[in-house]
Design a protein around this motif. Structure first.
Motif, short mmCIF file in Angstrom:
data_model
loop_
_atom_site.label_atom_id
_atom_site.label_comp_id
_atom_site.label_asym_id
_atom_site.label_seq_id
_atom_site.Cartn_x
_atom_site.Cartn_y
_atom_site.Cartn_z
N GLU A 11 7.47 5.19 -9.59
CA GLU A 11 8.84 4.74 -9.34
C GLU A 11 8.95 4.03 -7.98
N ALA A 12 8.34 4.61 -6.96
CA ALA A 12 8.43 4.02 -5.61
C ALA A 12 7.68 2.69 -5.54
N VAL A 13 6.47 2.64 -6.10
CA VAL A 13 5.69 1.39 -6.05
C VAL A 13 6.39 0.31 -6.86
N ALA A 14 6.91 0.63 -8.02
CA ALA A 14 7.64 -0.36 -8.82
C ALA A 14 8.83 -0.91 -8.03
N SER A 29 0.86 -1.19 0.00
CA SER A 29 0.00 0.00 0.00
C SER A 29 0.89 1.23 0.00
N TYR A 30 0.32 2.36 -0.36
CA TYR A 30 1.14 3.56 -0.54
C TYR A 30 0.29 4.81 -0.40
N GLN A 31 0.97 5.90 -0.03
CA GLN A 31 0.38 7.23 0.05
C GLN A 31 1.45 8.23 -0.37
N LEU A 32 1.04 9.25 -1.11
CA LEU A 32 1.97 10.31 -1.51
C LEU A 32 1.40 11.67 -1.15
N LEU A 52 -1.02 1.32 -10.57
CA LEU A 52 -0.82 -0.13 -10.42
C LEU A 52 -0.67 -0.82 -11.77
N GLU A 53 -1.45 -0.39 -12.73
CA GLU A 53 -1.33 -0.96 -14.08
C GLU A 53 0.00 -0.57 -14.72
N ALA A 54 0.47 0.64 -14.46
CA ALA A 54 1.74 1.11 -15.03
C ALA A 54 2.93 0.32 -14.50
N VAL A 55 2.82 -0.23 -13.28
CA VAL A 55 3.93 -1.02 -12.74
C VAL A 55 3.76 -2.51 -13.04
#
Length: 162
Positions: free
Chosen positions: A94-97, A79-82, A129-132
């Motif tokens: 970049e971070a999620v990948a 999970s993530y938050q920016l 999510l699709e981009a990674v």
């Protein structure tokens, strides 16, 4: 750069938990005892990373959490938050990948799958999510809202359960 969340990240972490824009699809701002508990326990928490610009001591742009034995059938969940002022600059992608790659290699090599959940309405998160390289594998309702489960694993054909 990703690094373990540290005490020096207090202001950024607190803002991630209390900002209405950040929390729009996450149940709203965290308040009261729940917020105080997070503020006491985040530094050094296993699997919690600060995404920072540049070096270790650069400004925090967000946080990422890797849960090896999540409530999603024990699969590793990310999970993530920016912070809003960092949206749309590619930092999240970049971070999620990076954290997904790390989790696949270091956390769950025997079961090569990482999952993530986002609200159906959160189009930006779904695109990220699709981009990674994650694929939509299930849809369900939780917390009173339609959710979508994404996965890196094989067999992403809708048969997976959240």
């Amino acid at each position: 750069m990703l690094r373990p969340a540290a005490r020096a990240d207090a202001a950024a972490m607190s803002r991630l938990w209390t900002d209405a824009g950040v929390r729009r699809y996450l149940g709203g701002p965290v308040r009261g005892e729940a917020l105080r508990s997070r503020e006491r326990g985040y530094a050094g928490a296993v699997g919690l990373f600060a995404a920072v610009l540049g070096a270790d001591d650069g400004p925090v742009v967000g946080s990422l959490l890797v849960e090896p034995e999540s409530r999603r059938d024990g699969r590793t969940e990310v999970s993530y938050q920016l912070l809003p002022e960092r949206w749309g600059r590619g930092y999240g992608r970049e971070a999620v990948a990076a954290v997904v790659s790390w989790a696949l290699a270091e956390v769950t090599p025997e079961r090569p799958e990482v999952v993530a959940v986002t609200q159906e309405a959160n189009v930006r998160s779904r695109r990220l999510l699709e981009a990674v390289g994650m694929r939509r594998v299930a849809a369900f309702t939780e917390w009173g809202a339609p959710q979508v489960l994404y996965s890196t694993g094989p067999g992403g054909t809708g048969g997976a359960r959240p």
